[in-house]
Design a protein around this motif. Structure first.
Motif, PDB file in Angstrom:
ATOM      1  N   LEU A 124       0.907  -1.102   0.035  1.00 53.81           N
ATOM      2  CA  LEU A 124       0.016   0.001   0.023  1.00 53.81           C
ATOM      3  C   LEU A 124       0.991   1.357  -0.071  1.00 53.81           C
ATOM      4  O   LEU A 124       1.878   1.306   0.674  1.00 53.81           O
ATOM      5  CB  LEU A 124      -0.925  -0.029   1.361  1.00 53.81           C
ATOM      6  CG  LEU A 124      -1.952   1.320   1.301  1.00 53.81           C
ATOM      7  CD1 LEU A 124      -3.050   0.676   1.902  1.00 53.81           C
ATOM      8  CD2 LEU A 124      -1.287   2.319   2.080  1.00 53.81           C
ATOM      9  N   ARG A 125       0.493   2.078  -0.796  1.00 49.55           N
ATOM     10  CA  ARG A 125       1.370   3.295  -0.783  1.00 49.55           C
ATOM     11  C   ARG A 125      -0.094   4.536  -0.592  1.00 49.55           C
ATOM     12  O   ARG A 125      -0.997   4.652  -1.620  1.00 49.55           O
ATOM     13  CB  ARG A 125       2.094   3.795  -2.140  1.00 49.55           C
ATOM     14  CG  ARG A 125       2.569   5.096  -2.109  1.00 49.55           C
ATOM     15  CD  ARG A 125       3.545   5.323  -3.161  1.00 49.55           C
ATOM     16  NE  ARG A 125       4.841   4.781  -3.258  1.00 49.55           N
ATOM     17  CZ  ARG A 125       5.087   3.715  -4.082  1.00 49.55           C
ATOM     18  NH1 ARG A 125       4.272   3.398  -4.950  1.00 49.55           N
ATOM     19  NH2 ARG A 125       6.255   3.212  -4.038  1.00 49.55           N
ATOM     20  N   PRO A 126       0.094   5.422   0.529  1.00 47.68           N
ATOM     21  CA  PRO A 126      -1.262   6.127   0.813  1.00 47.68           C
ATOM     22  C   PRO A 126      -1.377   6.976  -0.692  1.00 47.68           C
ATOM     23  O   PRO A 126      -0.666   7.673  -1.052  1.00 47.68           O
ATOM     24  CB  PRO A 126      -0.799   6.981   1.985  1.00 47.68           C
ATOM     25  CG  PRO A 126       0.215   6.125   2.625  1.00 47.68           C
ATOM     26  CD  PRO A 126       0.904   5.387   1.720  1.00 47.68           C
ATOM     27  N   SER A 127      -3.039   7.056  -1.012  1.00 45.62           N
ATOM     28  CA  SER A 127      -3.531   7.936  -2.041  1.00 45.62           C
ATOM     29  C   SER A 127      -3.004   7.413  -3.341  1.00 45.62           C
ATOM     30  O   SER A 127      -3.027   8.376  -4.381  1.00 45.62           O
ATOM     31  CB  SER A 127      -3.221   9.221  -1.531  1.00 45.62           C
ATOM     32  OG  SER A 127      -4.084   9.759  -0.460  1.00 45.62           O
ATOM     33  N   SER A 128      -2.364   6.317  -3.549  1.00 44.29           N
ATOM     34  CA  SER A 128      -1.650   5.858  -4.545  1.00 44.29           C
ATOM     35  C   SER A 128      -1.905   4.533  -5.136  1.00 44.29           C
ATOM     36  O   SER A 128      -2.457   4.366  -6.229  1.00 44.29           O
ATOM     37  CB  SER A 128      -0.014   6.068  -4.612  1.00 44.29           C
ATOM     38  OG  SER A 128       0.536   5.713  -5.772  1.00 44.29           O
ATOM     39  N   CYS A 129      -1.729   3.612  -4.343  1.00 46.14           N
ATOM     40  CA  CYS A 129      -2.116   2.306  -4.873  1.00 46.14           C
ATOM     41  C   CYS A 129      -2.396   1.334  -3.498  1.00 46.14           C
ATOM     42  O   CYS A 129      -1.732   1.517  -2.420  1.00 46.14           O
ATOM     43  CB  CYS A 129      -0.771   1.666  -5.601  1.00 46.14           C
ATOM     44  SG  CYS A 129       0.706   1.253  -4.921  1.00 46.14           S
ATOM     45  N   ILE A 130      -2.886   0.131  -3.805  1.00 47.51           N
ATOM     46  CA  ILE A 130      -3.142  -0.972  -2.934  1.00 47.51           C
ATOM     47  C   ILE A 130      -2.965  -2.301  -3.673  1.00 47.51           C
ATOM     48  O   ILE A 130      -3.402  -2.512  -4.812  1.00 47.51           O
ATOM     49  CB  ILE A 130      -4.632  -0.674  -2.321  1.00 47.51           C
ATOM     50  CG1 ILE A 130      -4.946   0.507  -1.867  1.00 47.51           C
ATOM     51  CG2 ILE A 130      -4.755  -1.946  -1.292  1.00 47.51           C
ATOM     52  CD1 ILE A 130      -6.413   0.763  -1.233  1.00 47.51           C
ATOM     53  N   ARG A 131      -2.566  -3.191  -3.068  1.00 45.04           N
ATOM     54  CA  ARG A 131      -2.462  -4.462  -3.566  1.00 45.04           C
ATOM     55  C   ARG A 131      -3.032  -5.626  -2.439  1.00 45.04           C
ATOM     56  O   ARG A 131      -2.328  -5.423  -1.408  1.00 45.04           O
ATOM     57  CB  ARG A 131      -1.356  -4.859  -4.105  1.00 45.04           C
ATOM     58  CG  ARG A 131      -1.031  -6.210  -4.700  1.00 45.04           C
ATOM     59  CD  ARG A 131       0.486  -6.706  -5.114  1.00 45.04           C
ATOM     60  NE  ARG A 131       0.515  -7.869  -5.720  1.00 45.04           N
ATOM     61  CZ  ARG A 131       1.060  -8.978  -4.707  1.00 45.04           C
ATOM     62  NH1 ARG A 131       1.260  -8.816  -3.494  1.00 45.04           N
ATOM     63  NH2 ARG A 131       1.008 -10.437  -5.138  1.00 45.04           N
ATOM     64  N   TRP A 132      -4.175  -6.203  -2.651  1.00 45.62           N
ATOM     65  CA  TRP A 132      -4.248  -7.388  -1.544  1.00 45.62           C
ATOM     66  C   TRP A 132      -4.510  -8.702  -2.312  1.00 45.62           C
ATOM     67  O   TRP A 132      -4.651  -8.668  -3.416  1.00 45.62           O
ATOM     68  CB  TRP A 132      -5.797  -6.848  -0.775  1.00 45.62           C
ATOM     69  CG  TRP A 132      -6.946  -6.927  -1.470  1.00 45.62           C
ATOM     70  CD1 TRP A 132      -7.417  -7.679  -2.241  1.00 45.62           C
ATOM     71  CD2 TRP A 132      -7.865  -5.470  -1.562  1.00 45.62           C
ATOM     72  NE1 TRP A 132      -8.722  -7.437  -2.737  1.00 45.62           N
ATOM     73  CE2 TRP A 132      -8.806  -5.777  -2.338  1.00 45.62           C
ATOM     74  CE3 TRP A 132      -7.615  -4.210  -1.326  1.00 45.62           C
ATOM     75  CZ2 TRP A 132      -9.668  -4.937  -2.682  1.00 45.62           C
ATOM     76  CZ3 TRP A 132      -8.694  -3.250  -1.661  1.00 45.62           C
ATOM     77  CH2 TRP A 132      -9.799  -3.656  -2.438  1.00 45.62           C
ATOM     78  N   THR A 133      -4.464  -9.605  -1.603  1.00 41.21           N
ATOM     79  CA  THR A 133      -4.514 -11.126  -1.972  1.00 41.21           C
ATOM     80  C   THR A 133      -5.384 -11.824  -1.160  1.00 41.21           C
ATOM     81  O   THR A 133      -5.891 -11.223   0.163  1.00 41.21           O
ATOM     82  CB  THR A 133      -3.259 -11.911  -2.117  1.00 41.21           C
ATOM     83  OG1 THR A 133      -2.803 -11.803  -0.548  1.00 41.21           O
ATOM     84  CG2 THR A 133      -2.309 -11.173  -2.765  1.00 41.21           C
ATOM     85  N   GLY A 134      -6.081 -12.912  -1.240  1.00 40.38           N
ATOM     86  CA  GLY A 134      -6.788 -13.751  -0.500  1.00 40.38           C
ATOM     87  C   GLY A 134      -7.825 -14.470  -1.122  1.00 40.38           C
ATOM     88  O   GLY A 134      -8.149 -14.422  -2.568  1.00 40.38           O
ATOM     89  N   PRO A 135      -8.429 -15.507  -0.431  1.00 43.24           N
ATOM     90  CA  PRO A 135      -9.338 -16.758  -1.065  1.00 43.24           C
ATOM     91  C   PRO A 135     -10.605 -16.141  -0.879  1.00 43.24           C
ATOM     92  O   PRO A 135     -11.178 -15.317  -0.015  1.00 43.24           O
ATOM     93  CB  PRO A 135      -9.129 -17.669  -0.070  1.00 43.24           C
ATOM     94  CG  PRO A 135      -8.963 -17.119   1.229  1.00 43.24           C
ATOM     95  CD  PRO A 135      -8.022 -15.957   0.922  1.00 43.24           C
ATOM     96  N   ALA A 136     -11.486 -16.309  -1.732  1.00 44.32           N
ATOM     97  CA  ALA A 136     -13.048 -16.443  -1.825  1.00 44.32           C
ATOM     98  C   ALA A 136     -13.589 -17.631  -1.847  1.00 44.32           C
ATOM     99  O   ALA A 136     -13.285 -18.756  -2.734  1.00 44.32           O
ATOM    100  CB  ALA A 136     -13.393 -15.694  -3.092  1.00 44.32           C
ATOM    101  N   ILE A 137     -14.577 -18.012  -0.720  1.00 43.88           N
ATOM    102  CA  ILE A 137     -14.783 -19.511  -0.639  1.00 43.88           C
ATOM    103  C   ILE A 137     -16.291 -19.543  -0.464  1.00 43.88           C
ATOM    104  O   ILE A 137     -16.922 -18.528   0.428  1.00 43.88           O
ATOM    105  CB  ILE A 137     -13.996 -20.049   0.603  1.00 43.88           C
ATOM    106  CG1 ILE A 137     -12.495 -20.044   0.545  1.00 43.88           C
ATOM    107  CG2 ILE A 137     -14.561 -21.345   0.942  1.00 43.88           C
ATOM    108  CD1 ILE A 137     -11.602 -20.404   1.599  1.00 43.88           C
ATOM    109  N   GLY A 138     -17.011 -20.286  -1.230  1.00 43.37           N
ATOM    110  CA  GLY A 138     -18.472 -20.635  -1.074  1.00 43.37           C
ATOM    111  C   GLY A 138     -18.312 -22.209  -1.125  1.00 43.37           C
ATOM    112  O   GLY A 138     -17.420 -22.982  -1.402  1.00 43.37           O
ATOM    113  N   GLU A 139     -19.686 -22.779  -1.106  1.00 45.10           N
ATOM    114  CA  GLU A 139     -20.023 -24.009  -1.133  1.00 45.10           C
ATOM    115  C   GLU A 139     -19.445 -24.597  -2.312  1.00 45.10           C
ATOM    116  O   GLU A 139     -20.028 -24.284  -3.533  1.00 45.10           O
ATOM    117  CB  GLU A 139     -21.388 -24.356  -0.686  1.00 45.10           C
ATOM    118  CG  GLU A 139     -21.731 -25.848  -0.562  1.00 45.10           C
ATOM    119  CD  GLU A 139     -23.298 -26.139  -0.249  1.00 45.10           C
ATOM    120  OE1 GLU A 139     -23.793 -27.148  -0.226  1.00 45.10           O
ATOM    121  OE2 GLU A 139     -23.722 -24.854   0.379  1.00 45.10           O
ATOM    122  N   GLY A 140     -18.590 -25.597  -2.503  1.00 44.08           N
ATOM    123  CA  GLY A 140     -18.252 -26.057  -3.640  1.00 44.08           C
ATOM    124  C   GLY A 140     -17.264 -25.163  -4.471  1.00 44.08           C
ATOM    125  O   GLY A 140     -17.014 -25.525  -5.352  1.00 44.08           O
TER     126      GLY A 140
END
Length: 206
Positions: A124-140
């Protein structure tokens, strides 16, 4: 694989309800090329499902940034986000984490349920950029996402650019469908961000 195709058409993979198949006004498509980055890091270079788009928002940078980083208030301006909670406190920063949900309608492949996304800010750079990661989980269903946002002040407002990649057995089984759903979701998010930021900027009480 008809079951997987049906699931992909009804699951909001791009972290947003796919309210429209048309690109919102102001959104721009990009051919494959140099990926967006934040502090030198970008999306998953090996992912087969990816999309990049951008829009011009006629509002101050501070307004756009506040809306995007105040995660707990996402449900107030994003129709697709049912719940959102920060898993830490204070301004959004590197290593911040947040959990949010979006509904999945019933279909022949899966019952009505929710997709739960747990995102961690990697850069993250304030007022400039964001990068995030992570799982999205639902049934199946499981999707591993990498999402990059860039915010650039330009004449007339802020150019917001975003790029996201998805990996996972279900999305990799039907890349064209998953990519189209990702496109719709990202453009819906930009549309909602633009609408909310411009309304706030034009509110005389602000």
């Amino acid at each position: 694989m008809p079951g997987i195709r049906t699931t992909l058409y009804t699951v909001p993979l791009a972290f947003a309800v796919l309210a429209t198949a048309a690109a919102p006004a102001g959104a721009a498509h990009h051919r494959p090329g140099t990926s967006l980055t934040c502090r030198g890091e970008g999306v998953d270079p090996d992912a087969r499902v990816r999309h990049r788009t951008e829009t011009l928002i006629h509002a101050p940078l501070r307004t756009v940034w506040k809306l995007q980083t105040d995660v707990a208030r996402w449900p107030s301006w994003q129709a697709a986000v049912k719940t959102a909670e920060r898993l830490d406190h204070g301004p959004l920063r590197k290593d911040s984490a947040f959990r949010w949900t979006t509904p999945i309608p019933p279909n022949p492949a899966t019952p009505a349920t929710e997709l739960e996304i747990t995102s961690t800010v990697e850069q993250l750079r304030p007022s400039s950029c964001i990068r995030w990661t992570g799982p999205a989980i639902g049934e199946g269903l499981r999707i591993d996402g990498v999402h990059v946002w860039n915010f650039t002040e330009v004449e007339g407002g802020v150019r917001v650019s975003t790029e996201e990649t998805h990996t996972g057995a279900q999305v990799d089984a039907d890349v064209p469908t998953a990519t189209e759903i990702l496109r719709q979701g990202l453009e819906a998010w930009l549309h909602d961000l633009k609408t909310a930021a411009e309304a706030r900027a034009n509110d005389p009480r602000n």
